[in-house]
Design a protein around this motif. Structure first.
Motif, PDB file in Angstrom:
ATOM      1  N   ARG A 103    -102.453  27.579 -60.782  1.00  0.00           N
ATOM      2  CA  ARG A 103    -101.833  27.978 -61.992  1.00  0.00           C
ATOM      3  C   ARG A 103    -103.086  27.587 -63.224  1.00  0.00           C
ATOM      4  N   THR A 128     -95.519  41.089 -56.190  1.00  0.00           N
ATOM      5  CA  THR A 128     -95.331  40.052 -56.606  1.00  0.00           C
ATOM      6  C   THR A 128     -93.342  40.334 -56.442  1.00  0.00           C
ATOM      7  N   LYS A 140     -97.354  20.557 -57.869  1.00  0.00           N
ATOM      8  CA  LYS A 140     -97.304  21.180 -56.690  1.00  0.00           C
ATOM      9  C   LYS A 140     -98.429  22.136 -57.047  1.00  0.00           C
ATOM     10  N   SER A 141     -98.484  22.777 -55.357  1.00  0.00           N
ATOM     11  CA  SER A 141     -99.965  23.895 -55.967  1.00  0.00           C
ATOM     12  C   SER A 141     -99.464  24.929 -56.704  1.00  0.00           C
ATOM     13  N   THR A 142     -98.654  25.848 -56.853  1.00  0.00           N
ATOM     14  CA  THR A 142     -98.514  26.053 -57.606  1.00  0.00           C
ATOM     15  C   THR A 142     -98.842  26.525 -58.941  1.00  0.00           C
ATOM     16  N   SER A 143     -98.468  25.056 -59.128  1.00  0.00           N
ATOM     17  CA  SER A 143     -98.695  24.116 -61.061  1.00  0.00           C
ATOM     18  C   SER A 143    -100.603  24.409 -60.858  1.00  0.00           C
ATOM     19  N   ARG A 181     -94.966  30.830 -50.637  1.00  0.00           N
ATOM     20  CA  ARG A 181     -94.293  31.319 -51.996  1.00  0.00           C
ATOM     21  C   ARG A 181     -92.815  31.524 -51.179  1.00  0.00           C
ATOM     22  N   VAL A 223    -100.384  29.129 -52.325  1.00  0.00           N
ATOM     23  CA  VAL A 223     -99.579  28.501 -53.229  1.00  0.00           C
ATOM     24  C   VAL A 223     -98.666  29.240 -51.574  1.00  0.00           C
TER      25      VAL A 223
END
Length: 296
Positions: free
Chosen positions: A73, A273, A67-70, A106, A104
Motif C-alpha cells: 500500500r 477483488t 506486513k507485505s500488504t502494508s 492473499r 502479497v
C-alpha cells in the motif's frame, strides 16, 4: 519546496480527479507524512528522494515488522504521488519506476458462520434505544454487505423503503443500488418510526444511525460496538469492521450466488477483488465431497 504543501496539492488532486473517499485520502496522507518524516531524518525530502532512499525506507518498514500488504500500500501511494509530481513537472523523473511490488499473500478474509451471525444479530437488547439502533445496523450490514464507512454515513435520502433498496456512493464516487431483504427492511422501518426520532438531536438531521450526540457515528465507534456484542454472544474470533461484509459475501457464494452479482453488491470495481471468495466455495465443495461421497 515544502513537503506538506506537495502532499496537500496531491490530496486535492485525488479528490478532484478520482473522487476518492475521505478514508482513502487520509491513508494516502498518512503514508506520505511518514515517508516525509523519515526522509527529513536522512537530510532529504519528498521531491528530492531517490530510488535507493525509497527502497531503504520500504526495507526499514519491513524490518520493523510491517506486513507485505502494508508495504504494498505504501508503494502504491508513492507511485501515485510521484506520477502526479512528474505530470506537474515538479520532479525530473519518477523514482518508483523500477521498484517491484512486494508479493502479497492473499488470505481468506475473517468471517463468521451463519449460526455465529445469528447469535451476533440477536445479542443487542432492543428494549434499549442505543442497542436497538445497533441491532438494525448489524442487520442492514449483513443484509447488504455495505462497507462500514458506507453504513455509518448513510442518510435518509439514500433509502427507498418502497422498493427495498439503498443507494450507496462507494469508492471512486461510484454509485450502486443494494437490496436489503425482508428482515432488514422490516427492522429498518420499525427503527425509523419508533427509535430513531428519540436519538436525533435537533431537527434537520438526516443521518440514519445517529451517535449519542445525534451526529454521524465514526467507524471506530461502531467497530467497538460490534466487538462488544461479539464478546457478549461468546464469539471468540477476531472481529474487524469488515467481518459482516465478508460474511455477507461468503454466505452468498456458499448458497450459489454468481460471483458477478456478488461483485456488484460489494461495489468492487474489479472482479479479481471478488474472486477471493471462490476459495470459500471451493473449500465448501471439498468438505461436502469428503463428507458425502462414498469414496470421499
Amino acid at each position: 519546496m515544502d513537503d506538506q504543501l506537495l502532499i496537500n496539492k496531491f490530496i486535492d488532486s485525488l479528490w478532484l480527479e478520482a473522487g476518492l473517499s475521505k478514508n482513502t485520502q487520509s491513508a494516502y496522507r498518512s503514508d506520505l507524512q511518514k515517508l516525509s518524516l523519515w526522509l527529513l531524518q536522512q537530510n532529504s525530502c519528498l521531491h528530492k528522494a531517490r530510488r535507493e532512499e525509497l527502497l531503504t525506507y520500504l526495507a526499514a518498514k519491513m524490518k520493523k515488522g510491517a506486513k507485505s500488504t502494508s508495504s504494498a500500500r505504501t508503494l502504491t501511494t508513492m507511485r501515485r504521488f510521484y506520477r502526479y509530481l512528474l505530470r506537474e513537472q515538479l520532479v525530473p523523473e519518477d523514482p518508483t519506476l523500477k521498484i517491484e511490488h512486494p508479493r502479497v499473500q492473499r488470505s481468506l478474509p475473517s468471517s463468521l458462520t451463519e449460526s455465529e451471525v445469528d447469535s451476533l444479530l440477536d445479542e443487542p437488547d432492543k428494549d434499549l434505544e442505543i442497542e436497538h439502533r445497533d441491532a438494525v445496523m448489524l442487520e442492514v450490514l449483513y443484509a447488504s454487505g455495505l462497507r462500514v464507512s458506507e453504513l455509518v454515513g448513510l442518510h435518509l435520502e439514500q433509502l427507498n423503503l418502497q422498493q427495498g433498496v439503498v443507494r450507496v456512493m462507494g469508492k471512486g464516487g461510484k454509485e450502486r443500488l443494494v437490496p436489503l431483504g425482508d428482515a432488514a427492511l422490516d427492522a429498518l422501518k420499525d427503527y425509523l418510526s419508533a427509535v430513531r426520532p428519540l436519538l436525533v438531536v435537533g431537527g434537520g438531521q438526516s443521518v440514519v444511525f445517529p451517535s449519542l450526540r445525534g451526529r454521524e457515528m465514526t467507524r471506530q465507534t461502531f467497530w467497538h460496538r460490534i466487538k462488544l456484542y461479539a464478546q457478549r454472544s461468546g464469539i471468540r474470533k477476531n472481529i474487524t469492521p469488515h467481518t459482516l461484509r465478508h460474511a455477507f459475501a461468503t454466505h452468498l457464494v456458499n448458497h450459489g450466488a454468481d460471483l458477478r452479482v456478488v461483485q456488484l453488491l460489494l461495489g468492487h470495481s474489479d472482479l479479481s477483488t471478488t474472486q477471493i471468495y471462490t476459495h470459500v466455495a471451493k473449500a465448501r465443495m471439498q468438505r461436502l465431497h469428503s463428507q458425502h461421497h462414498p469414496r470421499g
